[in-house]
Scaffold this motif. Structure first.
Motif, PDB file in Angstrom:
ATOM      1  N   PRO A 137      -3.448   0.771 -30.132  1.00 13.64           N
ATOM      2  CA  PRO A 137      -3.912   0.384 -28.797  1.00 13.64           C
ATOM      3  C   PRO A 137      -5.379   0.755 -28.596  1.00 13.64           C
ATOM      4  O   PRO A 137      -5.896   1.672 -29.245  1.00 13.64           O
ATOM      5  CB  PRO A 137      -3.009   1.191 -27.864  1.00 13.64           C
ATOM      6  CG  PRO A 137      -2.590   2.370 -28.678  1.00 13.64           C
ATOM      7  CD  PRO A 137      -2.483   1.883 -30.087  1.00 13.64           C
ATOM      8  N   GLU A 138      -6.024   0.049 -27.702  1.00 18.69           N
ATOM      9  CA  GLU A 138      -7.404   0.396 -27.369  1.00 18.69           C
ATOM     10  C   GLU A 138      -7.429   1.725 -26.616  1.00 18.69           C
ATOM     11  O   GLU A 138      -6.529   2.029 -25.836  1.00 18.69           O
ATOM     12  CB  GLU A 138      -8.031  -0.691 -26.501  1.00 18.69           C
ATOM     13  CG  GLU A 138      -8.259  -2.007 -27.224  1.00 18.69           C
ATOM     14  CD  GLU A 138      -9.005  -2.986 -26.354  1.00 18.69           C
ATOM     15  OE1 GLU A 138     -10.111  -3.390 -26.735  1.00 18.69           O
ATOM     16  OE2 GLU A 138      -8.474  -3.337 -25.282  1.00 18.69           O
ATOM     17  N   GLY A 139      -8.469   2.503 -26.838  1.00 23.02           N
ATOM     18  CA  GLY A 139      -8.613   3.770 -26.130  1.00 23.02           C
ATOM     19  C   GLY A 139      -8.360   4.948 -27.030  1.00 23.02           C
ATOM     20  O   GLY A 139      -8.430   4.852 -28.268  1.00 23.02           O
ATOM     21  N   ARG A 140      -8.027   6.077 -26.430  1.00 22.18           N
ATOM     22  CA  ARG A 140      -7.824   7.291 -27.199  1.00 22.18           C
ATOM     23  C   ARG A 140      -6.878   8.229 -26.456  1.00 22.18           C
ATOM     24  O   ARG A 140      -6.681   8.095 -25.237  1.00 22.18           O
ATOM     25  CB  ARG A 140      -9.154   8.016 -27.424  1.00 22.18           C
ATOM     26  CG  ARG A 140      -9.757   8.604 -26.155  1.00 22.18           C
ATOM     27  CD  ARG A 140     -11.089   9.287 -26.391  1.00 22.18           C
ATOM     28  NE  ARG A 140     -11.552   9.984 -25.186  1.00 22.18           N
ATOM     29  CZ  ARG A 140     -11.373  11.281 -24.943  1.00 22.18           C
ATOM     30  NH1 ARG A 140     -10.715  12.032 -25.818  1.00 22.18           N
ATOM     31  NH2 ARG A 140     -11.835  11.825 -23.834  1.00 22.18           N
ATOM     32  N   GLY A 189      -7.515   4.339 -21.472  1.00 23.18           N
ATOM     33  CA  GLY A 189      -7.836   2.978 -21.843  1.00 23.18           C
ATOM     34  C   GLY A 189      -9.289   2.847 -22.260  1.00 23.18           C
ATOM     35  O   GLY A 189     -10.060   3.816 -22.260  1.00 23.18           O
ATOM     36  N   PRO A 190      -9.711   1.645 -22.606  1.00 23.34           N
ATOM     37  CA  PRO A 190     -11.085   1.438 -23.088  1.00 23.34           C
ATOM     38  C   PRO A 190     -12.163   1.796 -22.073  1.00 23.34           C
ATOM     39  O   PRO A 190     -13.298   2.078 -22.441  1.00 23.34           O
ATOM     40  CB  PRO A 190     -11.119  -0.056 -23.441  1.00 23.34           C
ATOM     41  CG  PRO A 190      -9.935  -0.654 -22.784  1.00 23.34           C
ATOM     42  CD  PRO A 190      -8.911   0.420 -22.667  1.00 23.34           C
ATOM     43  N   ARG A 222       0.284  -3.202 -23.408  1.00 23.61           N
ATOM     44  CA  ARG A 222      -0.918  -3.024 -24.218  1.00 23.61           C
ATOM     45  C   ARG A 222      -0.757  -1.943 -25.290  1.00 23.61           C
ATOM     46  O   ARG A 222      -1.722  -1.590 -25.961  1.00 23.61           O
ATOM     47  CB  ARG A 222      -2.109  -2.687 -23.321  1.00 23.61           C
ATOM     48  CG  ARG A 222      -2.436  -3.745 -22.279  1.00 23.61           C
ATOM     49  CD  ARG A 222      -3.561  -3.261 -21.363  1.00 23.61           C
ATOM     50  NE  ARG A 222      -3.982  -4.292 -20.412  1.00 23.61           N
ATOM     51  CZ  ARG A 222      -3.421  -4.447 -19.208  1.00 23.61           C
ATOM     52  NH1 ARG A 222      -2.413  -3.656 -18.837  1.00 23.61           N
ATOM     53  NH2 ARG A 222      -3.859  -5.388 -18.398  1.00 23.61           N
ATOM     54  N   TYR A 224      -0.041   1.251 -24.809  1.00 23.95           N
ATOM     55  CA  TYR A 224      -0.519   2.573 -24.413  1.00 23.95           C
ATOM     56  C   TYR A 224       0.569   3.650 -24.560  1.00 23.95           C
ATOM     57  O   TYR A 224       0.281   4.781 -24.971  1.00 23.95           O
ATOM     58  CB  TYR A 224      -1.027   2.555 -22.973  1.00 23.95           C
ATOM     59  CG  TYR A 224      -2.218   1.657 -22.744  1.00 23.95           C
ATOM     60  CD1 TYR A 224      -3.172   1.454 -23.731  1.00 23.95           C
ATOM     61  CD2 TYR A 224      -2.397   1.013 -21.514  1.00 23.95           C
ATOM     62  CE1 TYR A 224      -4.275   0.629 -23.514  1.00 23.95           C
ATOM     63  CE2 TYR A 224      -3.496   0.194 -21.278  1.00 23.95           C
ATOM     64  CZ  TYR A 224      -4.426   0.003 -22.290  1.00 23.95           C
ATOM     65  OH  TYR A 224      -5.518  -0.813 -22.059  1.00 23.95           O
TER      66      TYR A 224
END
Length: 277
Positions: A137-140, A189-190, A222, A224
Motif C-alpha cells: 500500500p502507499e504510505g508507511r 497514507g501518501p 487501498r 492500508y
C-alpha cells in the motif's frame, strides 16, 4: 475428575501453569484475561492432570480455554460453574453467554438444557511466515504517539460498533495503555494522515494477539489494513513473541483472505452463544 475455582490469578497459575503453557495459542483468551477476571477455573483429571481452563470476564460471560468436551459438559452439572445452580455463576447467576472453541461451547450449552443461539463464529489464526502485502500500500507504518490518542480512541469506538457490540463512552485509557507501551501502530497514507490502525496484546507465555485492526470506511480498499497488520505483526516478532495470533469473524471473507495472504494459518474455530431463556 472435577472443576476447581478461584478468584486468585496466582492460585490459578499455580494449578494450571503446565496446561496453559502447553497450548498457549488455544488458551490465548484465558491468558489475556486471567489477571483481571472475576473468576478462574481448571478441570483436573483423575490422575491430577489439568486438561481444561476458563475465565469469567466480563461478569456473566465465561471464556473457555482449551478443554475436552467432557470437561465442558461437567460445567453444567452441580459442582460446575459455581453459584448454586447447574451452570451458575457466583451469586446464583446463570451465564448470559459463553465463548470458546466451538466443540466445547456447544457441549456446555447443550448440557445446560437452556435455550441458546449462536451469535458469533470466529476463527483463530497463528502467524507462520510473515509475508508483506503485494502490492504494497502507499504510505508507511509508524508507532502511534501520545498525540494520536484522541483519534485512536474515536476509531476504537467506531471499531466496537462495527463488530456489533455496544461501545463505551470513552476509550482514552484503553488506547493510552497500548500507545504508551508501543503496542499500537498506524498506517499513514501518501499525504501523511493516519488512515488505519492495528494493535497487539502484551506477550504472555510466548503468545500475543493482534487486535483493533480498523480502517475508517472512507479509506478502505487501498490495502492500508494489510500494511498496519504486517507492521504490528513484525514488531511483535522482532520483540521476541514466539506465536503471533489473531481472531477473524467467519462472516467476513475479506479479512479472512487478507490475513492468510500475510501468512496467518487457521488453528481452530470459536463460537459465542447467547442463552435466550
Amino acid at each position: 475428575m472435577t472443576w476447581s475455582f478461584t478468584d486468585s490469578p496466582a492460585a490459578f497459575r499455580a494449578a494450571a501453569a503446565e496446561h496453559l503453557v502447553a497450548d498457549a495459542a488455544r488458551n490465548t483468551a484465558v491468558l489475556t484475561l486471567m489477571d483481571t477476571a472475576g473468576r478462574l477455573g481448571w478441570w483436573e483429571e483423575a490422575d491430577g492432570r489439568v486438561t481444561g481452563v476458563l475465565v469469567v470476564s466480563p461478569p456473566g460471560a465465561p471464556s473457555l480455554g482449551a478443554m475436552t468436551e467432557e470437561a465442558a459438559r461437567a460445567l453444567a452439572l452441580p459442582g460446575g460453574l459455581p453459584g448454586g445452580l447447574p451452570g451458575g455463576l457466583p451469586g446464583g447467576e446463570e451465564p448470559t453467554e459463553v465463548r470458546g472453541e466451538t466443540a466445547a461451547v456447544e457441549a456446555y450449552a447443550e448440557a445446560t438444557g437452556r435455550p441458546w443461539a449462536p451469535t458469533t463464529r470466529m476463527r483463530l489464526f497463528r502467524l507462520g511466515e510473515l509475508t508483506p502485502p503485494d502490492p504494497a500500500p502507499e504510505g508507511r507504518a509508524r508507532v502511534a504517539a501520545g498525540a494520536d490518542v484522541p483519534l485512536v480512541a474515536a476509531w476504537t469506538r467506531e471499531f466496537v460498533a462495527a463488530i456489533g457490540e455496544e461501545p463505551a463512552e470513552d476509550y482514552t485509557g484503553f488506547v493510552t495503555e497500548r500507545v504508551s507501551e508501543g503496542r499500537l501502530w498506524l498506517w499513514e497514507g501518501p499525504d501523511g494522515r493516519p488512515v488505519s490502525m492495528a494493535a497487539v496484546s502484551r506477550t504472555i507465555e510466548g503468545q500475543a494477539r493482534v487486535h483493533l485492526v480498523y480502517t475508517p470506511p472512507a479509506e478502505r480498499g487501498r490495502g492500508y489494513a494489510a500494511g498496519a497488520t504486517e507492521a504490528v505483526s513484525r514488531a511483535a516478532l522482532d520483540g521476541g513473541t514466539a506465536q503471533v495470533l489473531l481472531f477473524t469473524d467467519l462472516a467476513n471473507p475479506t479479512s479472512n483472505a487478507l490475513y492468510q495472504r500475510l501468512g496467518y494459518r487457521a488453528v481452530t474455530d470459536h463460537l459465542t452463544v447467547t442463552f435466550t431463556g
